[in-house]
Scaffold this active site. Sequence first.
Site, PDB file in Angstrom:
ATOM      1  N   HIS A 346       0.844  -1.195   0.000  1.00 17.37           N
ATOM      2  CA  HIS A 346       0.000   0.000   0.000  1.00 17.37           C
ATOM      3  C   HIS A 346       0.875   1.240   0.000  1.00 17.37           C
ATOM      4  CE1 HIS A 346      -3.225   2.748   1.057  1.00 17.37           C
ATOM      5  NE2 HIS A 346      -4.039   1.787   0.686  1.00 17.37           N
ATOM      6  N   ASP A 403      -7.857  -5.578  -0.035  1.00 14.48           N
ATOM      7  CA  ASP A 403      -8.326  -6.454  -1.109  1.00 14.48           C
ATOM      8  C   ASP A 403      -7.928  -7.913  -0.922  1.00 14.48           C
ATOM      9  OD1 ASP A 403      -9.623  -4.479  -2.662  1.00 14.48           O
ATOM     10  OD2 ASP A 403      -7.690  -3.735  -3.338  1.00 14.48           O
TER      11      ASP A 403
HETATM   12  N1  CMC Z   1       4.105  -7.600  -4.251  1.00  9.39           N
HETATM   13  C1  CMC Z   1       5.461  -7.589  -4.357  1.00  9.39           C
HETATM   14  N2  CMC Z   1       6.187  -6.463  -4.244  1.00  9.39           N
HETATM   15  C2  CMC Z   1       5.542  -5.328  -4.014  1.00  9.39           C
HETATM   16  C3  CMC Z   1       4.148  -5.280  -3.882  1.00  9.39           C
HETATM   17  C4  CMC Z   1       3.421  -6.476  -4.017  1.00  9.39           C
HETATM   18  N3  CMC Z   1       2.105  -6.492  -3.926  1.00  9.39           N
HETATM   19  N4  CMC Z   1       3.764  -4.007  -3.664  1.00  9.39           N
HETATM   20  C5  CMC Z   1       4.886  -3.284  -3.666  1.00  9.39           C
HETATM   21  N5  CMC Z   1       5.960  -4.074  -3.869  1.00  9.39           N
HETATM   22  C6  CMC Z   1       7.354  -3.651  -3.929  1.00  9.39           C
HETATM   23  C7  CMC Z   1       7.659  -3.031  -5.262  1.00  9.39           C
HETATM   24  O1  CMC Z   1       8.094  -3.973  -6.202  1.00  9.39           O
HETATM   25  C8  CMC Z   1       8.731  -2.035  -4.877  1.00  9.39           C
HETATM   26  O2  CMC Z   1       9.938  -2.722  -4.717  1.00  9.39           O
HETATM   27  P1  CMC Z   1      11.352  -2.021  -5.121  1.00  9.39           P
HETATM   28  O3  CMC Z   1      11.450  -0.815  -4.227  1.00  9.39           O
HETATM   29  O4  CMC Z   1      12.369  -3.071  -4.839  1.00  9.39           O
HETATM   30  O5  CMC Z   1      11.226  -1.654  -6.571  1.00  9.39           O
HETATM   31  C9  CMC Z   1       8.306  -1.558  -3.492  1.00  9.39           C
HETATM   32  O6  CMC Z   1       7.554  -2.639  -2.947  1.00  9.39           O
HETATM   33  C10 CMC Z   1       7.443  -0.311  -3.519  1.00  9.39           C
HETATM   34  O7  CMC Z   1       6.343  -0.580  -4.373  1.00  9.39           O
HETATM   35  P2  CMC Z   1       5.602   0.487  -5.271  1.00  9.39           P
HETATM   36  O8  CMC Z   1       4.853  -0.213  -6.333  1.00  9.39           O
HETATM   37  O9  CMC Z   1       6.573   1.534  -5.677  1.00  9.39           O
HETATM   38  O10 CMC Z   1       4.630   1.110  -4.182  1.00  9.39           O
HETATM   39  P3  CMC Z   1       3.430   2.058  -4.494  1.00  9.39           P
HETATM   40  O11 CMC Z   1       3.170   2.811  -3.265  1.00  9.39           O
HETATM   41  O12 CMC Z   1       3.687   2.831  -5.737  1.00  9.39           O
HETATM   42  O13 CMC Z   1       2.240   1.039  -4.846  1.00  9.39           O
HETATM   43  C11 CMC Z   1       0.490  -0.499  -4.641  1.00  9.39           C
HETATM   44  C12 CMC Z   1       1.259   0.645  -3.960  1.00  9.39           C
HETATM   45  C13 CMC Z   1      -0.744  -0.793  -3.834  1.00  9.39           C
HETATM   46  C14 CMC Z   1       0.057  -0.045  -6.033  1.00  9.39           C
HETATM   47  C15 CMC Z   1       1.393  -1.737  -4.720  1.00  9.39           C
HETATM   48  O14 CMC Z   1       1.731  -2.166  -3.417  1.00  9.39           O
HETATM   49  C16 CMC Z   1       0.772  -2.870  -5.510  1.00  9.39           C
HETATM   50  O15 CMC Z   1       0.878  -2.885  -6.734  1.00  9.39           O
HETATM   51  N6  CMC Z   1       0.096  -3.840  -4.829  1.00  9.39           N
HETATM   52  C17 CMC Z   1      -0.591  -4.918  -5.539  1.00  9.39           C
HETATM   53  C18 CMC Z   1      -1.955  -4.467  -6.027  1.00  9.39           C
HETATM   54  C19 CMC Z   1      -2.934  -4.269  -4.894  1.00  9.39           C
HETATM   55  O16 CMC Z   1      -3.085  -5.116  -4.034  1.00  9.39           O
HETATM   56  N7  CMC Z   1      -3.641  -3.139  -4.920  1.00  9.39           N
HETATM   57  C20 CMC Z   1      -4.661  -2.806  -3.903  1.00  9.39           C
HETATM   58  C21 CMC Z   1      -4.205  -1.646  -3.077  1.00  9.39           C
HETATM   59  S1  CMC Z   1      -5.147  -1.401  -1.571  1.00  9.39           S
HETATM   60  C22 CMC Z   1      -6.771  -1.065  -2.032  1.00  9.39           C
HETATM   61  C23 CMC Z   1      -6.958   0.019  -2.998  1.00  9.39           C
HETATM   62  O17 CMC Z   1      -6.317   1.034  -2.978  1.00  9.39           O
HETATM   63  O18 CMC Z   1      -7.837  -0.158  -3.832  1.00  9.39           O
END
Ligand code: CMC
Length: 470
Positions: A346, A403
């Site tokens: 998140h 989720d």
């Molecule tokens: N699985 C594996 N690695 C992850 C995940 C994950 N679900 N989420 C983040 N990371 C890693 C990512 O690869 C990155 O690693 P590095 O720094 O080595 O490159 C680091 O953690 C930071 O991730 P980010 O994508 O830059 O973080 P963000 O704040 O931009 O994204 C997020 C947040 C929710 C989009 C992301 O965690 C994600 O894609 N999660 C999976 C999809 C998901 O479950 N979404 C629902 C979110 S909660 C409900 C809602 O908002 O609707």
Amino acid sequence: MDKELKQIQDLIIGASIQAQKDRHGAISPAFVGRVDWPAECTVGPGLEGAIACETEIGYVNGTQGALYYRGYRIYDLCAYANYEQVAYLLLKGKLPTPKQLTNFSRKLTENLFMPKVIRSLIGFDVEKMSPMASLNLATTVMKQYFDDSIMDQKKAQKNNSDDFIGTDEDSMGMETLPFGEQKAVYEFDAKKKKRKVDEDKEKETFSACCHLISGLATCAAAISRIRQGLMPLDPDKNLSFAANYLYMMTGKRPTAVEEKIMDVSLILHADHGMNASTFASIVVASTLSDLYASIGAGISALKGPLHGGANEQVLNMLDGIESPEAVAEWYKNATRKKEKIMGFGHRVYKTYDPRAKILGPLAHFMTDYAGPDAKKTLQIAKNLENEVVSTLGKSKGIYPNVDFYSGIVYKALGIPSEMFTPTFAVARCSGWTARVVEYLATNRIFRPRAIYTGDLDREYIPIEERRKQQ
Ligand code: CMC
């Protein structure tokens, strides 16, 4: 209180006590309370860290894993309130008195009846569109009927007649006379300073919010049934919002336990800070577009798998893992391929999402009733949670989000997986509308900047000469 309902309440209270213990010593983020504009903050890509506006509606504390609506802890609202009370709280800023709740619940129920909108939707081949696209379309249709009803009402006032909204020449079997608000305004003032309170206009805007909150529920349920080749169902005016949603979607009146779990789930999804879909709604509203278009923008943003679309993806992912024993190998492969694990991580929470802390135990509770397949899915989910938390939890602050367990809960309630994200949208509509209305009181059109990294002053080459360059 029914024994099982008491068990659910105890689960939520237990999660709350655990959350208090877990957050012990965690620091609070810097921005709470009023800021002096222009505010100073550090902004990252995706506007991370940027402050868009002030709000009194809800607060997410990402380091402590805490969520508040209007100052109330999410745990207390889930344990003791219902969705109608929470929607009222978000929109009006305070919990309703018994009389206010009766009136508000009646208004929401009346707005669940929208046969003309449903009939129009049927005409759009919604079975061929994605359910979220259909729901977005529904907001456009709803606006049109609202505009029509306002026009009709004006005419009726002139003719001294109040028989205008229910008369309908090509009625269908499902038809029930609508009780929808006959008057609502969802256009907003362009003033930058806080407006003087115009009570009539506030009432009208509130009616439009109720129309949207109920309308999305009815339309989502109808879309689901149309896609299965079933006729949409009229709501039952004796049921609560949560029970009606399940009834209109599944055709079965839910048990008290199913109703409570749906209700908790609606509460948990009702609002969540300046997330992408809320921001999208507010951006559209800030142009003085209309409330319906703003909510449509929220629906479009929510659809994506990084946001609300994750709940459907989570269940697909869990279904793709053969057995609880296969989780470790599956996870190893996924991390080797650097895949994101749906339902984890998140932008704000770097600890457990409090909503997952409630939905996890609820999923467990539900699957006790739902047979061996559901139990297997839950065990796969739990094993995956252990894998992720013991690795990415420690290294990157990645934990289950809302989720991760919601799909298991929805499935046990009989909601088809393609309707998980629309169900999220139905719940979030109270937060979207509350935040749009709040923002518009001091509206300023959104206009951030992009850093230009391209060339400048390139020489224009006539088209005939460009072929040579390729
Ligand atoms: N699985 C594996 N690695 C992850 C995940 C994950 N679900 N989420 C983040 N990371 C890693 C990512 O690869 C990155 O690693 P590095 O720094 O080595 O490159 C680091 O953690 C930071 O991730 P980010 O994508 O830059 O973080 P963000 O704040 O931009 O994204 C997020 C947040 C929710 C989009 C992301 O965690 C994600 O894609 N999660 C999976 C999809 C998901 O479950 N979404 C629902 C979110 S909660 C409900 C809602 O908002 O609707």
